[in-house]
Write an enzyme that holds these catalytic residues in place. Sequence first.
Site, mmCIF file in Angstrom:
data_model
loop_
_atom_site.group_PDB
_atom_site.id
_atom_site.type_symbol
_atom_site.label_atom_id
_atom_site.label_comp_id
_atom_site.label_asym_id
_atom_site.label_seq_id
_atom_site.Cartn_x
_atom_site.Cartn_y
_atom_site.Cartn_z
ATOM 1 N N ASP A 83 0.767 -1.452 0.211
ATOM 2 C CA ASP A 83 -0.146 0.144 0.017
ATOM 3 C C ASP A 83 0.973 1.346 0.050
ATOM 4 O O ASP A 83 1.936 1.281 0.665
ATOM 5 C CB ASP A 83 -0.852 0.107 1.197
ATOM 6 C CG ASP A 83 -2.274 -0.479 1.055
ATOM 7 O OD1 ASP A 83 -2.703 -0.433 -0.083
ATOM 8 O OD2 ASP A 83 -2.586 -1.023 2.106
ATOM 9 N N LYS A 112 -0.413 -0.245 -4.296
ATOM 10 C CA LYS A 112 -1.868 -0.231 -4.203
ATOM 11 C C LYS A 112 -2.085 1.056 -3.933
ATOM 12 O O LYS A 112 -1.586 1.703 -2.995
ATOM 13 C CB LYS A 112 -2.426 -1.122 -3.321
ATOM 14 C CG LYS A 112 -3.861 -1.018 -3.112
ATOM 15 C CD LYS A 112 -4.587 -2.415 -2.608
ATOM 16 C CE LYS A 112 -4.445 -2.421 -1.104
ATOM 17 N NZ LYS A 112 -5.152 -1.368 -0.318
ATOM 18 N N GLU A 181 -13.743 -2.931 -1.799
ATOM 19 C CA GLU A 181 -13.858 -3.313 -0.369
ATOM 20 C C GLU A 181 -15.281 -2.575 -0.038
ATOM 21 O O GLU A 181 -15.661 -1.491 -0.244
ATOM 22 C CB GLU A 181 -12.697 -2.277 0.612
ATOM 23 C CG GLU A 181 -12.928 -2.638 2.019
ATOM 24 C CD GLU A 181 -11.838 -2.271 2.857
ATOM 25 O OE1 GLU A 181 -10.707 -1.713 2.172
ATOM 26 O OE2 GLU A 181 -11.892 -2.275 3.979
HETATM 27 O O1 KIV Z 1 -4.368 -2.094 4.127
HETATM 28 C C1 KIV Z 1 -4.993 -3.462 4.072
HETATM 29 O O2 KIV Z 1 -5.077 -4.147 4.857
HETATM 30 C C2 KIV Z 1 -5.928 -3.199 2.908
HETATM 31 C C3 KIV Z 1 -7.119 -4.502 2.782
HETATM 32 C C4 KIV Z 1 -7.926 -4.318 3.690
HETATM 33 C C5 KIV Z 1 -7.250 -4.617 1.243
HETATM 34 O O3 KIV Z 1 -5.938 -2.422 2.009
#
Ligand code: KIV
Length: 263
Positions: A83, A112, A181
Amino acid sequence: MRTTLATLQKLVDNNEKFTVLTCYDAIFAGILKNAGVDVLLVGDSLGNVLHGESTTLSVTLDDMIYHTRCVARGADKAFIMTDMPFGSYQVSPEQAFENAARIIAAGAHMVKIEGGQIMVDTVQFLTQRGIPVCAHIGLTPQSVHQLGGYKLQGNSEESAKQLLDDAKNLEKAGASLLVMEVVPAKLAKKITHALTIPTIGIGAGVDCSAQVLVLHDMLGLYSGKKPRFVKDFMAGANSIQEAVANYVVAVKTGQFPGQEHEF
Ligand code: KIV
């Protein structure tokens, strides 16, 4: 063998589902990879489960780089998606590239980013420069204050249409995966069928191409109320390895998520 984006796309083209779990350290990276999890997500949910924060907003780029390195050391053949944390990509495509490059250099294979139409230019900028992107729509936790809480998204005709348009435009811009989500299962199914790239659901029903859960949640380690879309795979399992392996089987055979986990 190393999992790649091509491996994931091939699975989906053959109507097979794949599995994603969050992962933040080396030990779990090895356990998850050996249990057959296809993608390790270094999620900014580490702000919640490791730091004890109520949101992901205080997670830094250095945090994400540190945990990506830990995961990469623990499972050298895993496909790692990391992320981009809040504030590290929203200013401009150039800002996103500079920060994504540091995440990729730390061992991630893909980044992401959260957001719909507003992220289309950024997705295009990153992917044209060699950085694969997973887009994330629906409940986007980094926008929790704007959304007014962690709640179901896409539940009006207008917002459902917006999410469908966002998904199509993000795919067109070059996104290779799409996380959805906490959206209605029917909408997630419609979006999955409208795209050629794989979709990954969390609280989005069984018809997505793949499923993701936060590792601590699926091991029954949540504090407070269990979200509807979570199943505790430790219940009835004799070890963490067995719980994770059961998750992999349940997703691949379409037994998880059940109707009781969807909206
Ligand atoms: O940070 C995370 O765990 C996520 C998932 C919930 C998709 O983005």
